[in-house]
Design an enzyme around this catalytic site. Structure first.
Site, PDB file in Angstrom:
ATOM      1  N   ASN A 209      -6.640  49.279  33.194  1.00 43.37           N
ATOM      2  CA  ASN A 209      -7.609  49.536  34.269  1.00 43.37           C
ATOM      3  C   ASN A 209      -6.846  50.254  35.379  1.00 43.37           C
ATOM      4  O   ASN A 209      -6.061  49.639  36.086  1.00 43.37           O
ATOM      5  CB  ASN A 209      -8.189  48.216  34.790  1.00 43.37           C
ATOM      6  CG  ASN A 209      -9.028  48.425  36.037  1.00 43.37           C
ATOM      7  OD1 ASN A 209      -9.473  49.540  36.321  1.00 43.37           O
ATOM      8  ND2 ASN A 209      -9.255  47.343  36.780  1.00 43.37           N
TER       9      ASN A 209
ATOM     10  N   LYS B  23      -8.031  51.579  38.053  1.00 45.85           N
ATOM     11  CA  LYS B  23      -8.631  51.435  39.402  1.00 45.85           C
ATOM     12  C   LYS B  23      -8.715  52.824  40.060  1.00 45.85           C
ATOM     13  O   LYS B  23      -8.987  53.791  39.371  1.00 45.85           O
ATOM     14  CB  LYS B  23      -7.828  50.465  40.247  1.00 45.85           C
ATOM     15  CG  LYS B  23      -7.458  49.197  39.493  1.00 45.85           C
ATOM     16  CD  LYS B  23      -6.879  48.160  40.380  1.00 45.85           C
ATOM     17  CE  LYS B  23      -6.390  47.014  39.541  1.00 45.85           C
ATOM     18  NZ  LYS B  23      -6.272  45.781  40.272  1.00 45.85           N
TER      19      LYS B  23
ATOM     20  N   HIS C  56     -15.827  43.690  37.701  1.00 44.51           N
ATOM     21  CA  HIS C  56     -14.449  43.453  38.155  1.00 44.51           C
ATOM     22  C   HIS C  56     -14.506  42.803  39.537  1.00 44.51           C
ATOM     23  O   HIS C  56     -15.371  43.134  40.352  1.00 44.51           O
ATOM     24  CB  HIS C  56     -13.685  44.783  38.201  1.00 44.51           C
ATOM     25  CG  HIS C  56     -12.215  44.593  38.368  1.00 44.51           C
ATOM     26  ND1 HIS C  56     -11.642  44.299  39.592  1.00 44.51           N
ATOM     27  CD2 HIS C  56     -11.197  44.620  37.474  1.00 44.51           C
ATOM     28  CE1 HIS C  56     -10.338  44.170  39.432  1.00 44.51           C
ATOM     29  NE2 HIS C  56     -10.042  44.357  38.159  1.00 44.51           N
TER      30      HIS C  56
ATOM     31  N   GLU D  74     -12.880  43.287  42.088  1.00 44.75           N
ATOM     32  CA  GLU D  74     -12.812  44.235  43.216  1.00 44.75           C
ATOM     33  C   GLU D  74     -14.175  44.840  43.506  1.00 44.75           C
ATOM     34  O   GLU D  74     -14.498  45.142  44.655  1.00 44.75           O
ATOM     35  CB  GLU D  74     -11.764  45.327  42.915  1.00 44.75           C
ATOM     36  CG  GLU D  74     -10.350  44.751  42.991  1.00 44.75           C
ATOM     37  CD  GLU D  74      -9.305  45.525  42.198  1.00 44.75           C
ATOM     38  OE1 GLU D  74      -9.589  46.656  41.757  1.00 44.75           O
ATOM     39  OE2 GLU D  74      -8.206  44.983  42.016  1.00 44.75           O
TER      40      GLU D  74
ATOM     41  N   GLU E 100     -10.099  36.995  34.506  1.00 43.99           N
ATOM     42  CA  GLU E 100      -9.159  37.535  35.492  1.00 43.99           C
ATOM     43  C   GLU E 100      -9.177  36.679  36.753  1.00 43.99           C
ATOM     44  O   GLU E 100     -10.025  36.883  37.634  1.00 43.99           O
ATOM     45  CB  GLU E 100      -9.574  38.955  35.873  1.00 43.99           C
ATOM     46  CG  GLU E 100      -9.525  39.940  34.729  1.00 43.99           C
ATOM     47  CD  GLU E 100      -9.180  41.332  35.224  1.00 43.99           C
ATOM     48  OE1 GLU E 100      -8.184  41.868  34.734  1.00 43.99           O
ATOM     49  OE2 GLU E 100      -9.859  41.859  36.111  1.00 43.99           O
TER      50      GLU E 100
ATOM     51  N   GLY F 179      -3.101  41.958  40.824  1.00 41.11           N
ATOM     52  CA  GLY F 179      -2.336  42.825  41.723  1.00 41.11           C
ATOM     53  C   GLY F 179      -1.399  42.076  42.656  1.00 41.11           C
ATOM     54  O   GLY F 179      -0.890  42.637  43.613  1.00 41.11           O
TER      55      GLY F 179
ATOM     56  N   SER G 196      -1.806  40.570  36.641  1.00 37.47           N
ATOM     57  CA  SER G 196      -0.359  40.799  36.669  1.00 37.47           C
ATOM     58  C   SER G 196       0.298  40.665  35.290  1.00 37.47           C
ATOM     59  O   SER G 196       1.441  40.231  35.182  1.00 37.47           O
ATOM     60  CB  SER G 196       0.311  39.876  37.685  1.00 37.47           C
ATOM     61  OG  SER G 196      -0.201  40.129  38.981  1.00 37.47           O
TER      62      SER G 196
HETATM   63  C1  PEP Z   1      -7.012  44.348  36.949  1.00 41.97           C
HETATM   64  O1  PEP Z   1      -7.216  45.128  37.872  1.00 41.97           O
HETATM   65  O2  PEP Z   1      -7.903  44.142  36.136  1.00 41.97           O
HETATM   66  C2  PEP Z   1      -5.694  43.704  36.871  1.00 41.97           C
HETATM   67  C3  PEP Z   1      -5.530  42.723  36.025  1.00 41.97           C
HETATM   68  O3  PEP Z   1      -4.716  44.177  37.713  1.00 41.97           O
HETATM   69  P1  PEP Z   1      -3.150  43.790  37.683  1.00 41.97           P
HETATM   70  O4  PEP Z   1      -2.707  43.850  36.250  1.00 41.97           O
HETATM   71  O5  PEP Z   1      -2.499  44.825  38.536  1.00 41.97           O
HETATM   72  O6  PEP Z   1      -3.050  42.408  38.241  1.00 41.97           O
END
Ligand code: PEP
Length: 257
Positions: free
Chosen positions: A13, A15, A99, A101, A170, A176, A216
């Site tokens: 992803n 973003k 998501h 975000e 998630e 992040g 992460s």
């Molecule tokens: C995501 O944006 O779905 C995500 C898991 O980000 P990150 O791996 O950077 O934590």
């Protein structure tokens, strides 16, 4: 992972990162690094303007391209929005929905449900995200919260359609932040999600559900997370922007039993 019932998926992803020109550079490097084994699916979800470059660069490869959102309506007066049929026509196979975000920008569970129907209708695979905040985890309502998000999103769906989608667990506190859920925490919630699918639909659908962990995940912690029996892959943000890291995670997934 349980390869007997499910085909693992490693999905990136991006973003709001990388331009169309940078997409070309990334994809050509990633193609060089991509492991030969084909024991799992690979997808990269990119910003809408990068989709044509990504699809072109990955033609005749094992890597599918996805979008990060789509509008629930088929067409019309929605300035700045992109429909499922446009994404399909542009070559997308996957669409990330719900998501955290986007939820933080005001997207509701009902909207996510409508988007899910639209994406399924177009013949693409939704990657439906769910996850709790740190406060919800600390209060002890993680399971209830995720059940609520999934019940809204999956309401009224036919089990055959549920078997076509991917669910990504998630935890918001791990996205992040560099703070990964422990393998046991990831396994616990992914198993709860599978149980919920079983209760809402049936055992066959639960067995077939591809459930990813995201938060992460990187080339160092992927093996441990992906070894959990109910974790069928990863949704990867930061590490998916570096071809070497993403390729290493794909390699790790390929090598796991
Ligand atoms: C995501 O944006 O779905 C995500 C898991 O980000 P990150 O791996 O950077 O934590």
């Amino acid at each position: 992972m349980n390869r007997k019932y499910r085909r693992p998926l490693i999905a990136g992803n991006w973003k709001m990162n990388l331009t169309p020109s940078e997409t070309k550079v990334f994809m050509s490097r990633f193609r060089e690094l991509l492991p030969k084994g084909r024991n799992n699916d690979v997808a990269i979800c990119v910003p809408a303007v990068c989709i044509p470059a990504a699809v072109h660069a990955m033609r005749e490869s094992r890597v599918s391209i996805g979008a990060e959102n789509c509008n629930a309506n088929p067409a019309g007066a929605y300035t700045g929005e992109i429909s499922a049929s446009m994404l399909l026509d542009a070559g997308c196979k996957y669409v990330i929905l719900g998501h955290s975000e986007r939820r933080a920008m005001g997207e509701t569970d009902q909207e996510i449900h409508q988007k899910l129907l639209t994406v399924l209708d177009a013949g693409m695979t939704p990657i439906l995200c769910c996850g709790e905040s740190l406060e919800q985890r600390e209060v002890g309502v993680t399971e209830e919260w995720i059940s609520m998000q999934l019940k809204y999103a999956l309401q009224g769906l036919d089990p055959r359609d549920v078997r076509r989608l991917v669910i990504a667990y998630e935890p918001i506190w791990a996205i992040g932040t560099g703070k990964t859920a422990t393998p046991a925490q990831a396994q616990e919630v992914c198993a709860q999600i599978r149980l919920l699918i079983r209760k809402l639909f049936d055992a066959r659908t639960a067995r077939a559900a591809v459930i990813l962990y995201g938060g992460s995940m990187n080339e160092k912690n992927a093996a441990e997370l992906l070894s959990q029996p109910d974790v069928d892959g990863g949704l990867i943000g930061g590490a998916s922007l570096i071809p070497e890291k993403l390729a290493k995670i794909v390699e790790t997934a390929n090598e796991l039993e």
